[in-house]
Scaffold this motif. Structure first.
Motif, short mmCIF file in Angstrom:
data_model
loop_
_atom_site.label_atom_id
_atom_site.label_comp_id
_atom_site.label_asym_id
_atom_site.label_seq_id
_atom_site.Cartn_x
_atom_site.Cartn_y
_atom_site.Cartn_z
N ALA A 170 -39.33 -32.95 -15.02
CA ALA A 170 -38.70 -33.21 -16.31
C ALA A 170 -38.73 -34.70 -16.63
O ALA A 170 -38.54 -35.54 -15.75
CB ALA A 170 -37.25 -32.72 -16.29
N ILE A 171 -38.97 -35.03 -17.88
CA ILE A 171 -38.91 -36.42 -18.33
C ILE A 171 -37.44 -36.75 -18.61
O ILE A 171 -36.79 -36.07 -19.41
CB ILE A 171 -39.74 -36.61 -19.61
N PRO A 172 -36.90 -37.76 -17.96
CA PRO A 172 -35.48 -38.08 -18.17
C PRO A 172 -35.23 -38.53 -19.59
O PRO A 172 -36.05 -39.22 -20.20
CB PRO A 172 -35.22 -39.21 -17.17
N LYS A 173 -34.08 -38.11 -20.11
CA LYS A 173 -33.71 -38.49 -21.47
C LYS A 173 -33.23 -39.93 -21.50
O LYS A 173 -32.51 -40.38 -20.61
CB LYS A 173 -32.61 -37.57 -21.99
N ALA A 174 -33.63 -40.65 -22.54
CA ALA A 174 -33.15 -42.02 -22.71
C ALA A 174 -31.70 -41.99 -23.18
O ALA A 174 -31.26 -41.04 -23.83
CB ALA A 174 -34.03 -42.75 -23.73
N GLU A 175 -30.98 -43.01 -22.82
CA GLU A 175 -29.61 -43.11 -23.30
C GLU A 175 -29.60 -43.21 -24.82
O GLU A 175 -30.41 -43.92 -25.41
CB GLU A 175 -28.93 -44.35 -22.69
N GLU A 176 -28.68 -42.50 -25.45
CA GLU A 176 -28.63 -42.51 -26.91
C GLU A 176 -28.36 -43.90 -27.45
O GLU A 176 -28.76 -44.24 -28.55
CB GLU A 176 -27.54 -41.54 -27.38
N THR A 177 -27.69 -44.73 -26.65
CA THR A 177 -27.35 -46.07 -27.12
C THR A 177 -28.46 -47.08 -26.83
O THR A 177 -28.35 -48.24 -27.19
CB THR A 177 -26.05 -46.54 -26.44
N ALA A 178 -29.55 -46.63 -26.15
CA ALA A 178 -30.60 -47.59 -25.78
C ALA A 178 -31.25 -48.18 -27.01
O ALA A 178 -31.37 -49.39 -27.15
CB ALA A 178 -31.64 -46.90 -24.90
N GLY A 179 -31.71 -47.31 -27.92
CA GLY A 179 -32.23 -47.68 -29.23
C GLY A 179 -32.94 -49.02 -29.29
O GLY A 179 -33.96 -49.24 -28.67
N GLY A 181 -32.13 -51.85 -28.07
CA GLY A 181 -32.16 -52.59 -26.81
C GLY A 181 -33.41 -52.28 -26.01
O GLY A 181 -34.02 -53.18 -25.42
N LEU A 182 -33.80 -51.02 -26.02
CA LEU A 182 -35.01 -50.61 -25.29
C LEU A 182 -36.24 -51.23 -25.94
O LEU A 182 -37.14 -51.74 -25.25
CB LEU A 182 -35.12 -49.08 -25.30
N LEU A 183 -36.29 -51.22 -27.27
CA LEU A 183 -37.42 -51.82 -27.98
C LEU A 183 -37.49 -53.31 -27.72
O LEU A 183 -38.56 -53.86 -27.47
CB LEU A 183 -37.30 -51.56 -29.49
N ARG A 218 -43.57 -53.37 -34.64
CA ARG A 218 -42.28 -52.79 -35.01
C ARG A 218 -41.12 -53.72 -34.64
O ARG A 218 -40.12 -53.80 -35.34
CB ARG A 218 -42.12 -51.42 -34.35
N TYR A 219 -41.29 -54.41 -33.52
CA TYR A 219 -40.28 -55.39 -33.11
C TYR A 219 -40.18 -56.50 -34.15
O TYR A 219 -39.06 -56.90 -34.55
CB TYR A 219 -40.66 -55.95 -31.74
N HIS A 220 -41.32 -57.00 -34.63
CA HIS A 220 -41.30 -58.01 -35.68
C HIS A 220 -40.66 -57.46 -36.94
O HIS A 220 -39.86 -58.16 -37.60
CB HIS A 220 -42.73 -58.47 -35.99
N TYR A 221 -40.98 -56.22 -37.29
CA TYR A 221 -40.46 -55.64 -38.54
C TYR A 221 -38.93 -55.53 -38.48
O TYR A 221 -38.24 -55.76 -39.48
CB TYR A 221 -41.07 -54.25 -38.75
N ARG A 222 -38.40 -55.22 -37.29
CA ARG A 222 -36.96 -55.05 -37.16
C ARG A 222 -36.23 -56.38 -37.03
O ARG A 222 -35.09 -56.52 -37.50
CB ARG A 222 -36.64 -54.20 -35.93
N THR A 223 -36.85 -57.36 -36.37
CA THR A 223 -36.13 -58.59 -36.02
C THR A 223 -36.61 -59.82 -36.77
O THR A 223 -35.91 -60.84 -36.77
CB THR A 223 -36.27 -58.86 -34.51
N GLY A 224 -37.83 -59.75 -37.35
CA GLY A 224 -38.39 -60.93 -37.98
C GLY A 224 -39.00 -61.92 -37.00
O GLY A 224 -39.37 -63.04 -37.38
#
Length: 285
Positions: A170-179, A181-183, A218-224
């Motif tokens: 099974a592929i472990p589920k990411a924490e819902e709060t990672a969002g 932070g993971l990116l 996507r990181y640039h798009y979110r953070t500038g």
């Protein structure tokens, strides 16, 4: 006379239709013959743009003596990995488990029920660089299947258990709060690997790692973050101006053999170019 592959539509399979090998396409006809005659299966997997696939065909599959040896001892199946990625994926996992490496052409020996018990990639027609010749390999595998059947079946069962375990994990589920932070963590990790001088990641050989570039975009798009966008732009410009891009015919080769994007490995893959079209468009936007 042409073999059974003459009835296929795959360009790769049709390239082998005039081989003296008694090739079957993947299907019940070949598997039924293997079961009925209690023969091991020799599965050969490749694709049209694969250089070493063509080398092995010229050296071995077009050779009357080697073809005769294959026909006498095995049911021979030829698969186009671009037509049947499902089959390729299963048996590549087996070869990597058996040998710790993989690639094409892929050469796999199976029991009549399709379970792999030995495999590898390219084999030369005579011993070379510490590798056995393909005829030597054919003889060894045929003898093992005939004289040491229990050993072969035990190996096959071990590979079967490995494949079952690896596909059921099974592929472990990411924490819902990672969002975000993971990116952010992924982007920072990728930025630390960027080649600031020539673009891309790491040294030679250098691949156009499209998914990594999409993360940075996507990181640039979110953070500038300008460094992320600059890394993507630098990479895409260097690739477009280099030899990895076909300046006459268009399209990108699979990778550059150097760190400068100068000398390409001369294969153009549809799946690479499909992803590159998207990343160039999104970066322009």
């Amino acid at each position: 006379m042409a073999n059974r592959l003459a009835r296929e539509t795959s360009p790769y399979l049709l390239q082998h239709k005039d081989n003296p090998v008694d090739w079957y396409p993947w299907g019940e006809e070949a598997l039924e013959r293997a079961r009925a005659e209690d023969r091991p299966i020799l599965l050969s997997v490749g694709y049209s743009a694969c250089h070493w696939c063509h080398v092995m065909e010229r050296e071995s599959f077009e050779d009357e003596g080697i073809a005769s040896q294959m026909n006498e001892s095995f049911v021979n199946i030829k698969v186009d990995r671009e037509e049947r990625p499902d089959i390729d994926s299963i048996y590549m996992s087996a070869v990597q488990a058996l040998t710790r490496h993989g690639g094409w052409p892929m050469t796999v020996f199976l029991t009549p029920d399709g379970t792999p018990f030995y495999g590898g990639t390219y084999f030369p027609p005579e011993p070379r660089h510490g590798m056995p010749s393909f005829p030597q390999l054919l003889s060894s595998v045929s003898n093992a299947y005939t004289e040491r059947r229990e050993e072969v079946l035990r190996s096959a069962e071990q590979v079967r258990e490995f494949l079952q375990a690896s596909t059921s994990a099974a592929i472990p589920k990411a924490e819902e709060t990672a969002g975000s932070g993971l990116l952010n963590a992924a982007a920072r990790g990728l930025l630390s690997q960027v080649d600031d001088r020539f673009g891309g990641f790491g040294g030679a050989p250098k691949f156009p790692q499209t998914m990594n570039l999409e993360v940075l975009l996507r990181y640039h798009y979110r953070t500038g973050d300008r460094a992320a966008l600059s890394a993507v732009e630098k990479t895409l410009r260097s690739m477009a101006e280099g030899g990895i891009y076909d300046q006459l015919g268009g399209g990108f080769s699979r990778y550059s053999v150097d760190q400068y994007w100068l000398v390409p490995h001369f294969e153009k893959m549809l799946y690479d170019n499909a992803l590159l079209v998207r990343i160039y468009l999104e970066t322009y936007q």
